[in-house]
Design an enzyme around this catalytic site. Structure first.
Site, mmCIF file in Angstrom:
data_model
loop_
_atom_site.group_PDB
_atom_site.id
_atom_site.type_symbol
_atom_site.label_atom_id
_atom_site.label_comp_id
_atom_site.label_asym_id
_atom_site.label_seq_id
_atom_site.Cartn_x
_atom_site.Cartn_y
_atom_site.Cartn_z
ATOM 1 N N ILE A 69 -7.981 -38.491 -12.560
ATOM 2 C CA ILE A 69 -7.839 -37.753 -13.817
ATOM 3 C C ILE A 69 -6.826 -36.621 -13.648
ATOM 4 C CG2 ILE A 69 -9.124 -36.205 -15.386
ATOM 5 C CD1 ILE A 69 -11.612 -37.808 -13.855
ATOM 6 N N CYS A 70 -5.973 -36.450 -14.654
ATOM 7 C CA CYS A 70 -5.152 -35.238 -14.718
ATOM 8 C C CYS A 70 -5.021 -34.868 -16.189
ATOM 9 C CB CYS A 70 -3.800 -35.421 -14.017
ATOM 10 S SG CYS A 70 -2.667 -36.502 -14.893
ATOM 11 N N GLU A 71 -4.029 -34.038 -16.501
ATOM 12 C CA GLU A 71 -3.948 -33.538 -17.882
ATOM 13 C C GLU A 71 -3.396 -34.598 -18.847
ATOM 14 O OE1 GLU A 71 -5.212 -30.465 -17.922
ATOM 15 O OE2 GLU A 71 -5.254 -30.432 -20.102
#
Ligand SMILES: C[S@@+](CC[C@H](N)C(=O)[O-])C[C@H]1O[C@@H](n2cnc3c(N)ncnc32)[C@H](O)[C@@H]1O
Length: 292
Positions: A69-71
């Protein structure tokens, strides 16, 4: 095989549904600590992308699927490539990043993968599912409703009660998003503002909550042939950290005594690693059926 072929994209809806339905996934958040504190998926492990190469061994490599997960979904794609090079898999990249995540978000440093009640239902509940008679279920002290929502997505009508208005609001909203509405009730089982109705439920769940004076109300709340699933920490937990107040910890064999006049379908009292977690925790769990 090109590393790109060794991971696939997953959108937020699909990830949320898989977690809520009880799929076990390791969640690895590769943003910065500041971004993580601003909001993260409960239960995720923070390893910023620039530290991932050095800290790769912190990512569990048990064959359990890993969602990264990231932005916006770009750093996580790089992280997936790196993890694939290190032999990790199966790997999923959260497409569009957290912006595309429909589920609950936690603020603050969180527990960084340790002992944070996430979205996934309790594995004890998932493993006990086939023992549960279909009908109306109650999740007592449901928190954000991970277990209530699990039953609601699997054909149960579910009431969930909790004293924390924010938790109740989150539970209600999450259940709606998954198309599995629950009756989310704000109530306090300790001061009598919420009283469990008598012989109403086919199943009552209690996870990580202990208030001994309501044991009898819980037993009275299920109808004949109904089942209680109860799991929480034991006194042994004091050796490892919180919770440590003995009022909130089970004595050895206590659940078996409480349900001594019922049929005990499952019982365990264990000290073991929590899922995705290396710290031990001491818990007892029971599945008990009221005589018909
Ligand atoms: C550790 S959480 C467990 C939540 C949930 N059962 C789970 O396993 O995800 C304990 C929950 O008990 C709730 N709680 C504490 N005292 C309560 C009370 N007197 N009446 C109802 N809920 C209570 C808290 O608000 C919190 O959500």
């Amino acid at each position: 095989m090109a590393t790109e072929d060794r991971f696939r994209s997953l959108d937020g809806e699909e990830l949320y549904r898989r977690l809520a339905m009880g799929d076990s996934l390791v969640l690895v958040d590769v943003r910065t600590a500041t971004e993580f504190e601003d909001g993260h998926i409960p239960g995720s492990l923070l390893i910023p992308l620039q530290e991932l190469e050095q800290r790769v061994r912190e990512v569990p490599n048990s064959g359990m699927p890993i969602a990264v997960i990231c932005e916006h979904g770009l750093r996580s794609a790089s992280a997936c490539r790196l993890l694939a090079e290190h032999g990790y898999g199966p790997l999923f990249n959260l497409r569009g990043g957290l912006e595309n995540w429909p589920g609950p978000i936690k603020n603050g440093p969180g527990q960084n993968g340790h002992h944070e009640l996430g979205i996934a239902p309790s594995s004890f509940l998932v493993e006990s599912f086939d023992l549960l008679p279909k009908g109306l279920a109650l999740d007592l002290a449901m928190g954000e409703g991970r277990n209530a929502i699990y039953l609601a997505t699997r054909g149960f009508d579910v009431d969930g009660v909790d004293v924390d208005p924010t938790a109740v609001a989150h539970a209600r909203a999450s259940a709606r998003k998954l198309g599995a509405p629950i009756r989310a009730i704000l109530g306090n089982v300790e001061d009598g503002t919420y009283i469990i109705p008598i012989e109403t439920y086919s199943v009552i769940l209690v996870f990580h909550f202990l208030h001994r004076p309501v044991f009898q109300d819980i037993k009275d709340g299920v109808g004949p042939g109904g089942v209680v699933v109860y799991q929480t920490y034991t006194l042994e937990q004091q050796r490892f950290g919180r919770p440590s107040n003995p009022d909130h910890l089970l004595r050895p064999g206590e659940l078996k005594q409480v349900f001594g006049d019922w049929e005990i379908l499952r019982y365990r009292e264990v000290i073991g690693p929590a899922r995705r977690d290396r710290r031990p925790r001491a818990i007892a769990g029971i599945v008990a059926r009221k005589p018909a």
